[in-house]
Structure formats: C-alpha cells, structure tokens
Design a protein around this motif. Structure first.
Motif, mmCIF file in Angstrom:
data_model
loop_
_atom_site.group_PDB
_atom_site.id
_atom_site.type_symbol
_atom_site.label_atom_id
_atom_site.label_comp_id
_atom_site.label_asym_id
_atom_site.label_seq_id
_atom_site.Cartn_x
_atom_site.Cartn_y
_atom_site.Cartn_z
ATOM 1 N N ASN A 109 0.871 -1.179 0.000
ATOM 2 C CA ASN A 109 0.000 0.000 0.000
ATOM 3 C C ASN A 109 0.904 1.224 0.000
ATOM 4 O OD1 ASN A 109 -2.070 1.806 0.163
ATOM 5 N ND2 ASN A 109 -2.694 1.283 2.257
ATOM 6 N N GLY A 110 1.558 1.428 -1.136
ATOM 7 C CA GLY A 110 2.625 2.408 -1.219
ATOM 8 C C GLY A 110 2.235 3.825 -0.901
ATOM 9 N N GLY A 111 0.938 4.120 -0.938
ATOM 10 C CA GLY A 111 0.537 5.468 -0.588
ATOM 11 C C GLY A 111 0.940 5.860 0.817
ATOM 12 N N ARG A 112 1.038 4.884 1.698
ATOM 13 C CA ARG A 112 1.453 5.180 3.073
ATOM 14 C C ARG A 112 2.929 5.576 3.127
ATOM 15 N NH1 ARG A 112 -1.372 0.398 6.738
ATOM 16 N NH2 ARG A 112 -3.533 0.888 6.184
ATOM 17 N N LEU A 113 3.693 5.087 2.159
ATOM 18 C CA LEU A 113 5.132 5.350 2.137
ATOM 19 C C LEU A 113 5.507 6.419 1.123
ATOM 20 C CD1 LEU A 113 6.286 1.612 2.083
ATOM 21 C CD2 LEU A 113 6.009 3.086 4.081
ATOM 22 N N ARG A 114 4.528 6.920 0.397
ATOM 23 C CA ARG A 114 4.809 7.806 -0.734
ATOM 24 C C ARG A 114 5.511 9.076 -0.289
ATOM 25 N NH1 ARG A 114 1.959 11.919 -3.687
ATOM 26 N NH2 ARG A 114 2.401 11.815 -5.922
ATOM 27 N N ARG A 115 6.641 9.344 -0.946
ATOM 28 C CA ARG A 115 7.352 10.597 -0.746
ATOM 29 C C ARG A 115 7.134 11.489 -1.958
ATOM 30 N NH1 ARG A 115 13.025 9.323 -0.679
ATOM 31 N NH2 ARG A 115 12.493 7.207 -1.319
ATOM 32 N N LYS A 116 6.965 12.755 -1.722
ATOM 33 C CA LYS A 116 6.756 13.698 -2.806
ATOM 34 C C LYS A 116 7.964 13.704 -3.731
ATOM 35 C CE LYS A 116 5.674 18.576 -3.604
ATOM 36 N NZ LYS A 116 5.448 19.901 -2.947
#
Length: 426
Positions: free
Chosen positions: A7-14
């Motif tokens: 669930n990469g949105g939790r780890l997403r970096r700008k």
C-alpha cells in the motif's frame, strides 16, 4: 495485517522536481527556432534523477535513446544484473533506466514500483503501446475502485510518454503508424485519465512536470522527437497549458473570425500554421483565428470531464456559428466524440489520421491523410460561405500544389523545398 509495501501510498514521498524555467528553450519569434521537444525533456528528467536518488525510474523498451531522452544517461545508466563487459555502455547495477523489449514487462515493473510509493515514467513508440491495452484497462479500473477504499492510499500517477509517433514514422512505415491508443484511453472514467498533446518543447516541459507530480491518474503525453518549429516561450507555454487550450493571438486576427483553424499535436500545429500562411497570401482580407489544444479532454463539457471547458469559454474560442477546420494528431472520430455536445459541433471539420500510411517522406504522410497545409487551406475555402464560389482558382492552385508534391517526392525522394524550408511568416 496489511504490509506497508503493498500500500505504497502510506510510504509515498513527494517527487522533488526542478524548475522548468531552467530547461526552457529560447524561442525568439514564434516558429523561428528549431528544437527537439523530447531531448529538452530528457534534460529535465536528468535533474529529476539527481534530486530523487531512490524515488524515480524511467522505463521503456529499447527506445530511450531513440526517443531522444539520452540526456538521462549523463546522470544514470540502464539497470543491468548480468556481467558487464568492457565494451558495454551505460549499464550498471544501480542504473535507474529500465529497458527491456517487452512493453508488458515495462508496464508491470512500473505498476509495481508505483505501489511501493515511488514515481516513474514509461516511454514508448506510439504504435506499440497498444501491446499493454489490457494492462492499462486493469490499472484504470483498479484506480477507480481504490477511490472507494478508505484504507487504500493514493499512489503516484501512471505516466506514459509516447514519442516516435504516427506522423514521423515515415522511415519505418505503415506498421509503426497508429495513433489509436488515445482513443482507448478516452473510454475510461473521466476522473482517472488525462491526454496531453504538447505542440513544442516548452509545453512538453510544463505537461511532463505537471503529470509527474499528480497521483491516482493515468496521464498520456504524445510528443514528437524530431526537430520542429518552437512556438511558445516558457511563460506563454505555462499560460497556454494551464488554460488547456487557447487562441494564439500572434497568429490570429482580432475580433470575430471568418474561420477557426484549430489544431492538437505538434505536426498538426505546424501544418495548420503553414495553411494559415497560405491563406493569408491568397486572401489577406480573410479573418482567421488559430486555436491550439494541448489538454485534449478539455474539449468535453464540464459534465463529461473535470477539465472540460465551460460552455461560454468554449464558445469564445470556437464561436457558435463559424467553420472550424480542426487538424488533429489522431483519428478524426475522437474529436467528434469529444465535441458532440458543443454548440458549434456541426461546423467542426476534422482532419487526422485516416489509416493511410507507408514508408515515405514526412510531408507525404500528411498528404496521404489530408492533414497537410494544402488540404487544410482547401477545407477553409470550401467551408467559409461563398468563398469557393468567388475564388475557384485558389482551389485549383492548391490542387496543383498537391500534384506537384506527388511528382516531386516520387522523383527526388524528399519533400519539396517550399515544404522543407518553410518558416512561419507571421
């Protein structure tokens, strides 16, 4: 328990992006400068790599250099896990350009990479992106469903850059000439997909930068790689792209026009302006407006697409009763699909790819599909009321020019000097 890497949105970096002003082309007067849009964008991507050491990848078949994105190799290499020989170039274990001659594999890699919370771009020849049609379908459907799942966090957008496109595949021929992927994309939910047709380098810089910073979208950018006229300085390009479409005032009359010459795509834009040049020479009194469209789905109404132009703004561009000669990058039917609810729809006369192609010269490709300047000028004369009756000799002259082109290109194997050396006259 949901593992975070799924669930990469939790780890997403700008994504850290550079200022597009640092990569803009100096254009001078519109059309006076030649440039290669994707090469300029490649310089921008080099800076993206430098600012995002473990957060960005460029994927594609064996076409990174062919699509003129080679500047990225100044700062990174191709990923390579096998032994590296002395004669190998631009290969390394930590390279962040991923190339393999399998569009399916590239799509799968990128989808997985986005799911880890990171960012990427898939570049491909336009004709062969169809290989992943079904994978695109599934990703679009998956994005739509995840909007309703509270635990599924947004991920970076799936971005396509399609170059080596239909109008400059004259050397490869008919097998490489197909702009239909954007038709396929336009079928998906309006809040998921975007289609951009930047006409030059500075507009590509804005579009590419914008797309890389979005999330939960599928963005498709179609941009040519060959040297071509540059129309807009960077500030004009920014304003034009933010509007989605606009009147190019430097190429247009003031006030109400007799005819609107519209265009979407780099080659259609050049041929439209060449047609305007011809018409001004023939008929100085003819009032012509030039409208360029960069955000294709903005042609739809606001009810159909979030980017759709409000009715009043659309009518201010295209009028409610004047003929619109629309030169389009893809199949003409797509423009008719997008505009059928507009007030002036019955006056839209669209020229685009008509499934005619072969191994020939670049200009001959446009003539085969009646997207060239001569056919566009004829169309304007035919559709402005009373003009063809008053000036039948102009239609004859344009037809002779088409015949002369046909003779010349088959005798010399290249386009006529008046085509090769044409420059916007203003």
């Amino acid at each position: 328990m949901q593992p975070p890497y799924a669930n990469g949105g939790r780890l997403r970096r700008k994504l850290i992006t550079p200022d597009i002003h640092d990569f803009a082309l100096e254009t001078g007067q519109p059309g006076s400068t030649q440039g290669q849009a994707t090469e300029q964008f490649g310089r921008y991507l080099s800076a993206v790599f430098q600012k995002n050491l473990d957060n960005f990848r460029l994927l594609g078949p064996d076409e990174t250099a062919s699509n003129r994105l080679s500047p990225v190799f100044d700062v990174t290499s191709r990923t390579w896990m096998e032994p590296i020989k002395d004669y190998d170039e631009q290969l390394s274990r930590d390279g962040r350009v991923m190339e393999i001659l399998s569009e399916h594999q590239c799509q799968g890699w990128l989808e997985g990479y986005l799911l880890t919370g990171r960012h990427g771009l898939f570049n491909c020849y336009e004709a062969f992106i169809h290989i992943v049609d079904s994978m695109f379908n599934q990703h679009a459907k998956w994005l739509k469903v995840t909007r309703k799942l509270g635990w599924r966090q947004p991920i970076s957008s799936l971005n396509y850059l399609l170059s080596s496109h239909v109008w400059r595949q004259d050397h490869n021929g008919y097998s490489h000439q197909d702009p239909g992927f954007i038709d396929h994309v336009a079928n998906k939910k309006a809040d998921i997909v975007r289609i951009y047709l930047p006409p030059d380098a500075n507009t590509l810089l804005w579009v590419g930068d914008h797309c890389l910073r979005t999330w939960d979208r599928i963005n498709v950018i179609v941009a040519g790689k060959q040297p071509s006229p540059q129309w807009l300085d960077v500030e004009s390009a920014i304003a034009h792209c933010e509007a989605g479409m606009s009147i190019w005032k430097w190429a247009s009359c003031e006030g109400e026009p007799d005819v609107v010459m519209a265009c979407a795509g780099d080659v259609p834009t050049m041929e439209t302006l060449a047609a305007v040049d011809l018409l001004r020479g023939y008929l100085p009194e003819l009032r012509i407006r030039v409208v360029n469209v960069v955000d294709l789905l903005a042609l739809q109404t606001q009810e159909q697409h979030p980017h759709g132009k409000p009715e009043q703004e659309f009518d201010a561009l295209f009028t409610t009763d004047k003929p619109v000669i629309f030169a389009f990058h893809g199949y003409p039917s797509l423009i008719h699909r997008l505009t059928y609810q507009r007030n002036n729809y019955g006056n839209f006369h669209v020229h685009g790819f008509n499934e005619e192609g072969t191994t020939t010269t670049p200009f001959d490709m446009t003539v085969l599909n009646e997207l060239d300047r001569y056919h566009l000028a004829q169309s304007a004369i035919l559709h402005v009321p009373g003009l063809s009756e008053r000036h039948p000799e102009l239609l004859d002259d344009l037809q002779e020019r088409i015949a002369e082109h046909h003779r010349y290109v088959r005798e010399h194997g290249e386009d006529m000097p008046e085509v090769r050396n044409w420059v916007w006259g203003g």
